[in-house]
Scaffold this motif. Structure first.
Motif, PDB file in Angstrom:
ATOM      1  N   TRP A  66     -17.632  -7.065   2.288  1.00 18.46           N
ATOM      2  CA  TRP A  66     -17.567  -7.349   3.731  1.00 18.46           C
ATOM      3  C   TRP A  66     -18.270  -6.278   4.553  1.00 18.46           C
ATOM      4  O   TRP A  66     -18.811  -6.551   5.617  1.00 18.46           O
ATOM      5  N   CYS A 113     -21.666  -7.252   4.996  1.00 26.37           N
ATOM      6  CA  CYS A 113     -21.816  -8.327   5.979  1.00 26.37           C
ATOM      7  C   CYS A 113     -21.750  -7.785   7.402  1.00 26.37           C
ATOM      8  O   CYS A 113     -22.537  -8.174   8.260  1.00 26.37           O
ATOM      9  N   LEU A 143     -18.313 -13.109   9.482  1.00 27.09           N
ATOM     10  CA  LEU A 143     -17.546 -14.052   8.688  1.00 27.09           C
ATOM     11  C   LEU A 143     -18.439 -15.125   8.064  1.00 27.09           C
ATOM     12  O   LEU A 143     -18.305 -15.472   6.901  1.00 27.09           O
ATOM     13  N   ARG A 144     -19.376 -15.626   8.859  1.00 32.48           N
ATOM     14  CA  ARG A 144     -20.299 -16.647   8.361  1.00 32.48           C
ATOM     15  C   ARG A 144     -21.051 -16.155   7.136  1.00 32.48           C
ATOM     16  O   ARG A 144     -21.197 -16.877   6.159  1.00 32.48           O
ATOM     17  N   ILE A 178     -18.692 -15.598   3.823  1.00 35.20           N
ATOM     18  CA  ILE A 178     -18.003 -16.647   3.059  1.00 35.20           C
ATOM     19  C   ILE A 178     -18.593 -16.878   1.657  1.00 35.20           C
ATOM     20  O   ILE A 178     -17.850 -16.842   0.680  1.00 35.20           O
ATOM     21  N   PRO A 179     -19.930 -17.069   1.522  1.00 33.13           N
ATOM     22  CA  PRO A 179     -20.426 -17.320   0.160  1.00 33.13           C
ATOM     23  C   PRO A 179     -20.116 -16.201  -0.843  1.00 33.13           C
ATOM     24  O   PRO A 179     -19.577 -16.500  -1.911  1.00 33.13           O
ATOM     25  N   THR A 236     -17.754 -14.076  -0.785  1.00 34.98           N
ATOM     26  CA  THR A 236     -16.310 -13.978  -0.993  1.00 34.98           C
ATOM     27  C   THR A 236     -15.843 -15.044  -1.968  1.00 34.98           C
ATOM     28  O   THR A 236     -15.064 -14.762  -2.890  1.00 34.98           O
ATOM     29  N   VAL A 237     -16.333 -16.275  -1.786  1.00 31.92           N
ATOM     30  CA  VAL A 237     -15.994 -17.340  -2.731  1.00 31.92           C
ATOM     31  C   VAL A 237     -16.511 -16.966  -4.117  1.00 31.92           C
ATOM     32  O   VAL A 237     -15.826 -17.127  -5.123  1.00 31.92           O
ATOM     33  N   SER A 291     -14.257 -14.617  -5.890  1.00 34.20           N
ATOM     34  CA  SER A 291     -12.980 -15.152  -6.367  1.00 34.20           C
ATOM     35  C   SER A 291     -13.050 -15.453  -7.863  1.00 34.20           C
ATOM     36  O   SER A 291     -12.037 -15.384  -8.566  1.00 34.20           O
ATOM     37  N   ALA A 350     -19.728 -21.645  -4.273  1.00 34.05           N
ATOM     38  CA  ALA A 350     -20.342 -20.454  -3.683  1.00 34.05           C
ATOM     39  C   ALA A 350     -21.851 -20.628  -3.567  1.00 34.05           C
ATOM     40  O   ALA A 350     -22.461 -20.271  -2.558  1.00 34.05           O
ATOM     41  N   LEU A 391     -22.652 -23.041  -0.752  1.00 33.56           N
ATOM     42  CA  LEU A 391     -22.477 -22.379   0.544  1.00 33.56           C
ATOM     43  C   LEU A 391     -23.661 -21.480   0.844  1.00 33.56           C
ATOM     44  O   LEU A 391     -24.178 -21.452   1.954  1.00 33.56           O
ATOM     45  N   GLU A 392     -24.100 -20.745  -0.195  1.00 26.25           N
ATOM     46  CA  GLU A 392     -25.233 -19.845  -0.009  1.00 26.25           C
ATOM     47  C   GLU A 392     -26.452 -20.624   0.468  1.00 26.25           C
ATOM     48  O   GLU A 392     -27.118 -20.228   1.411  1.00 26.25           O
TER      49      GLU A 392
END
Lengths: 216, 228
Positions: A105, A108, A140-141, A144-145, A147-148, A151, A205, A208-209
């Protein structure tokens, strides 16, 4: 002597899989919360907070997860507290996750152009308002990728918790393999279980990317 | 009841710890040379779409990247003998590390290869370089240079991950730590010292990769970086 059918194996592994999911979710959510705190410390203007959080991140990224679990497991019991593998595993994975998420983060937040800070500063926003209204929504935008994607690492990390005796998927697999003398099939199924959890996350992910790339 | 720390009880066994650390480093060295080699081969297959290999490499990468290293290790060490493939715990550990790192470095190197611009290859062709020369000098070396930091991070992750090899009785650092704490009953101190050793090894590997990157991979300065 009892015979193990494939169905018995699958039933055992299914219960292990549920614990894996539960532990992953717990580690991810708690790790996210702690990670956010570490992130704020990491990008704060106070040098002490910055270097402490940097040390925290370096420590958890530079040592094996297994060692972190051992240290927690034995460290907490030194304090006279009785630790179950559950607590040690959840705590260990939370710390591990928080360090990585904080670092992801940070990238980011730092990718938000300097001008955004200056513009919002010139509108007389306080630090908190700048963060809340300008920087975090944009960061945040972007966040997200990855971060997923991360996981997946958390789910895989839970496998190490089997070593301190937490009965999740891998541990269940080991127990069943020892009972059935059929490690090839059992570990194959265990791997399949992890794959079924992780692959959708990986694909998500990646999608999203792609999606975020087009709009940026 | 306050706990009294006794680090000396662990440091008595420092020769065992050093031996274990040496084994971990040896495991990492062999694993990373072979693993990165495998990764480059698979990346070439994937980036250039060499048909059946491309498909196999894709499945390999997805399966390995979406399952835990520990399970891969158990599958190799406990599962494969059932199929008649028997190996020592060292061989299993090295094989697992090569397979694991191979999958990750495939993706890393592929990203580097794909960042090579068409113009660079055309420039190589106009210099009358043959295909192999173009691959070596124009595609591979600059690609590795681009992704070198990511590769070194991955090697460090694999080195740290090798701690779980103690579970199949590979006598690396964690195995030594487990042995020592079962002798002196000083679990916390032993694992604390072991953690510090891992940390130092991670720092050391990072330095070695930085030096390699500077003097081996980027031997010649590249002017006019591709894609910049």
């Amino acid at each position: 002597m009892t015979e193990f059918t494939l169905l018995d194996m699958l039933r055992g592994l299914w219960s292990g899989l549920q614990w894996t999911v539960l532990l992953s979710l717990l580690a991810f959510v708690l790790g996210g919360i702690v990670g956010l705190l570490v992130l704020f410390a990491r990008i704060s203007s106070h040098w002490l907070l910055r270097s402490l959080s940097k040390g925290y991140i370096e420590l958890f990224q530079g040592t094996p997860l297994l060692m972190q679990l051992f240290m927690l497991f034995f460290g907490i019991s030194l304090l006279g507290l009785d630790v179950s593998p559950w607590v040690a595993a959840a705590l260990g994975l939370t710390l591990f996750t928080s360090a990585f998420l904080a670092e992801i983060w940070r990238g980011c937040v730092e990718s938000i152009p300097r001008g955004q800070w200056e513009a919002s500063g010139s509108l007389a926003f306080s630090y908190g308002e700048q963060m809340r209204h300008v920087i975090l929504p944009q960061a945040l935008r972007i966040a997200i990728p990855p971060t997923v994607g991360f996981s997946v690492q958390v789910v895989k990390g839970t496998a190490v918790a089997s070593i301190i005796g937490f009965a999740e998927l891998t541990k269940t697999g080991t127990m069943i393999a020892n009972a059935t003398f059929d490690p090839f099939v059992v570990y194959g199924l265990v791997a399949l279980g992890y794959f079924a959890l992780c692959w959708p996350l990986s694909l998500f992910a990646r999608r999203l990317e792609g999606a975020f790339h087009v709009t940026r | 009841m306050a706990y009294e720390f006794d680090f000396a009880a662990t440091l008595e066994y420092s020769d065992l710890l050093l031996k274990g650390a040496g084994f971990t480093l040896a495991l990492t060295a062999v694993g990373s040379v072979l693993g990165i080699g495998l990764g480059i081969a698979c990346a070439v297959c994937r980036a250039w779409g060499i048909r059946p290999f491309n498909w196999i490499a894709t499945v390999y990468v997805e399966v390995i990247r979406n399952t835990p290293f520990l399970v891969q290790l158990f599958f190799i060490f406990f599962g494969l003998p059932q199929m008649g493939v028997r190996m020592s715990e060292w061989e299993a550990a090295v094989l697992a590390m090569v397979i694991n790192l191979g999958a990750y470095s495939t993706e890393i190197v592929r990203a580097g290869i794909q960042a090579t611009t068409r113009g660079q290859i055309e420039a190589g062709e106009s210099l009358a370089l043959n295909r192999f020369q173009i691959f070596r000098h124009v595609v591979l070396r600059p690609s590795l240079q681009r992704v070198w930091p990511a590769l070194s991070s991955q090697v460090i992750i694999v080195m740290l991950g090798s701690a779980v090899c103690s579970q199949i009785a590979t006598e690396e650092l964690t195995f030594a730590a487990n042995f020592i704490q079962s002798r002196n009953f000083r679990a916390f101190e032993t694992y604390a010292i072991t953690t510090v050793i891992y940390f130092l090894m991670a720092l050391g590997i990072r330095q070695i990769f930085n030096l390699l990157g500077r003097y081996v991979i980027a031997r010649r300065p590249i002017t006019g970086r591709a894609g910049a």
